[in-house]
Design a protein around this motif. Structure first.
Motif, mmCIF file in Angstrom:
data_model
loop_
_atom_site.group_PDB
_atom_site.id
_atom_site.type_symbol
_atom_site.label_atom_id
_atom_site.label_comp_id
_atom_site.label_asym_id
_atom_site.label_seq_id
_atom_site.Cartn_x
_atom_site.Cartn_y
_atom_site.Cartn_z
ATOM 1 N N LYS A 2 28.901 -4.673 11.322
ATOM 2 C CA LYS A 2 28.408 -5.624 12.311
ATOM 3 C C LYS A 2 26.982 -6.035 11.911
ATOM 4 O O LYS A 2 26.104 -5.176 11.792
ATOM 5 C CB LYS A 2 28.423 -5.008 13.706
ATOM 6 C CG LYS A 2 29.819 -4.593 14.181
ATOM 7 C CD LYS A 2 29.837 -4.171 15.636
ATOM 8 C CE LYS A 2 29.042 -2.906 15.916
ATOM 9 N NZ LYS A 2 29.670 -1.715 15.286
ATOM 10 N N GLN A 23 27.838 -16.346 7.871
ATOM 11 C CA GLN A 23 29.209 -16.232 8.378
ATOM 12 C C GLN A 23 30.227 -16.430 7.265
ATOM 13 O O GLN A 23 31.268 -15.757 7.248
ATOM 14 C CB GLN A 23 29.442 -17.243 9.501
ATOM 15 C CG GLN A 23 28.771 -16.870 10.807
ATOM 16 C CD GLN A 23 29.003 -17.889 11.893
ATOM 17 O OE1 GLN A 23 29.079 -19.087 11.625
ATOM 18 N NE2 GLN A 23 29.122 -17.438 13.127
ATOM 19 N N ALA A 26 30.181 -13.182 5.322
ATOM 20 C CA ALA A 26 30.712 -12.090 6.148
ATOM 21 C C ALA A 26 32.219 -12.203 6.311
ATOM 22 O O ALA A 26 32.943 -11.196 6.244
ATOM 23 C CB ALA A 26 30.037 -12.097 7.512
ATOM 24 N N ALA A 27 32.724 -13.413 6.518
ATOM 25 C CA ALA A 27 34.159 -13.603 6.696
ATOM 26 C C ALA A 27 34.919 -13.189 5.438
ATOM 27 O O ALA A 27 35.975 -12.547 5.521
ATOM 28 C CB ALA A 27 34.462 -15.058 7.044
ATOM 29 N N GLY A 30 34.836 -9.329 5.308
ATOM 30 C CA GLY A 30 35.362 -8.581 6.442
ATOM 31 C C GLY A 30 34.316 -8.070 7.403
ATOM 32 O O GLY A 30 34.560 -7.100 8.133
ATOM 33 N N HIS A 31 33.142 -8.714 7.439
ATOM 34 C CA HIS A 31 32.075 -8.309 8.360
ATOM 35 C C HIS A 31 32.047 -9.232 9.577
ATOM 36 O O HIS A 31 32.558 -10.352 9.545
ATOM 37 C CB HIS A 31 30.719 -8.338 7.659
ATOM 38 C CG HIS A 31 30.650 -7.535 6.405
ATOM 39 N ND1 HIS A 31 31.070 -6.221 6.339
ATOM 40 C CD2 HIS A 31 30.218 -7.853 5.153
ATOM 41 C CE1 HIS A 31 30.899 -5.764 5.108
ATOM 42 N NE2 HIS A 31 30.394 -6.738 4.377
ATOM 43 N N GLU A 32 31.393 -8.768 10.642
ATOM 44 C CA GLU A 32 31.238 -9.535 11.880
ATOM 45 C C GLU A 32 29.770 -9.891 12.059
ATOM 46 O O GLU A 32 28.887 -9.073 11.804
ATOM 47 C CB GLU A 32 31.735 -8.706 13.070
ATOM 48 C CG GLU A 32 31.711 -9.424 14.397
ATOM 49 C CD GLU A 32 32.252 -8.565 15.529
ATOM 50 O OE1 GLU A 32 32.378 -9.083 16.650
ATOM 51 O OE2 GLU A 32 32.532 -7.363 15.291
ATOM 52 N N VAL A 33 29.500 -11.106 12.526
ATOM 53 C CA VAL A 33 28.120 -11.574 12.685
ATOM 54 C C VAL A 33 27.826 -11.876 14.142
ATOM 55 O O VAL A 33 28.614 -12.545 14.821
ATOM 56 C CB VAL A 33 27.868 -12.844 11.837
ATOM 57 C CG1 VAL A 33 26.466 -13.401 12.101
ATOM 58 C CG2 VAL A 33 28.038 -12.541 10.345
ATOM 59 N N PHE A 34 26.680 -11.390 14.628
ATOM 60 C CA PHE A 34 26.162 -11.749 15.952
ATOM 61 C C PHE A 34 24.903 -12.589 15.751
ATOM 62 O O PHE A 34 23.947 -12.123 15.126
ATOM 63 C CB PHE A 34 25.792 -10.513 16.771
ATOM 64 C CG PHE A 34 26.899 -9.510 16.901
ATOM 65 C CD1 PHE A 34 28.165 -9.891 17.316
ATOM 66 C CD2 PHE A 34 26.678 -8.178 16.608
ATOM 67 C CE1 PHE A 34 29.186 -8.967 17.436
ATOM 68 C CE2 PHE A 34 27.691 -7.235 16.729
ATOM 69 C CZ PHE A 34 28.949 -7.633 17.147
ATOM 70 N N ALA A 192 25.618 -9.330 22.759
ATOM 71 C CA ALA A 192 25.852 -8.524 21.559
ATOM 72 C C ALA A 192 25.521 -7.057 21.811
ATOM 73 O O ALA A 192 26.243 -6.156 21.365
ATOM 74 C CB ALA A 192 25.025 -9.063 20.396
ATOM 75 N N ASN A 196 28.536 -3.947 22.454
ATOM 76 C CA ASN A 196 28.713 -3.116 21.270
ATOM 77 C C ASN A 196 27.880 -1.837 21.232
ATOM 78 O O ASN A 196 28.167 -0.954 20.433
ATOM 79 C CB ASN A 196 28.389 -3.935 20.016
ATOM 80 C CG ASN A 196 29.335 -5.102 19.830
ATOM 81 O OD1 ASN A 196 30.439 -4.947 19.325
ATOM 82 N ND2 ASN A 196 28.903 -6.292 20.254
#
Length: 212
Positions: A2, A23, A26-27, A30-34, A192, A196
């Motif tokens: 994350k 993004q 990350a995509a 396989g990561h997630e972005v806030f 966020a 989380n």
């Protein structure tokens, strides 16, 4: 992983550019972005001092595994984040910095300059930075022969910081409460964080600051 992106007021107009590149990387990995803030000049106003508070809360609570911060030069954001326990922020101006920081220092935050040197092709540079920062296994050392000493020293530094720093909540309570309240008042930060964060003590503290 994350990843929380946060930028201060002077560079807020560049947030959509940086976010798009982050993004995209990350995509693919396989990561997630806030996108914690700011996303434009009319967003909840943050200085690099606020970024340090937000970054420390995101990382220490487990709401994020990594923070990408920045300001005009990147220096203020780096100093602000490194002021807090549990945060190990590197200064990054090009992809080699990101690669070496990931492999040698294995920290959990980066500070980038979004004014100085951010000209033609700036979006390409940040994309390559993110590719090198988040690709593959971290902390493997560079060169490989230096891995053991680098990992040992990273562990020593972590122990030094734990010894030298206050408990995060105690540290936050010792500074201007309005500074902390402003830092955590942004809607996207709150979403966020509360969606989380795993540390109940930090969740309760932020709730109390916000009067929830």
């Amino acid at each position: 992983m994350k990843i929380a992106l946060m930028m201060e007021f002077s560079q807020a107009p560049k947030n959509p550019i940086v976010l798009e590149q982050l993004q995209g990387v990350a995509a693919a990995q396989g990561h997630e972005v806030f996108n914690v803030g700011m996303d434009g000049e009319n967003d909840h106003r943050l200085t690099y001092i606020h970024l340090g508070i937000c970054g420390a809360l995101m990382l220490n609570s487990g709401a994020a595994d990594f923070v990408v911060s920045g300001c005009g030069t990147g220096q203020g954001a780096m100093m602000s984040l490194n002021a807090w326990p549990g945060v190990y922020c590197g200064y990054c101006i090009e992809p080699t910095d990101a690669f070496l920081f990931a492999q040698v220092n294995n920290g959990n935050a980066l500070a980038l300059p979004y004014a100085k040197g951010f000209g033609w092709g700036g979006e390409i540079n940040v994309r390559y930075i993110f590719e090198k920062a988040f690709d593959g296994e971290r902390g493997q050392g560079y060169p490989a022969s230096g891995r053991q000493s680098q990992q040992t020293n990273a562990g020593i530094l972590a122990a030094v910081k734990r010894g030298a720093a206050k408990d995060l909540v105690e540290g936050l309570k010792s500074i201007d409460p309005e500074l902390v309240k402003h830092a955590v008042s942004g809607e996207r930060f709150q979403k966020a964080f509360f969606d989380n964060a795993k540390d109940e003590k930090l969740r309760a503290y932020v709730s109390s600051v916000l009067g929830k």
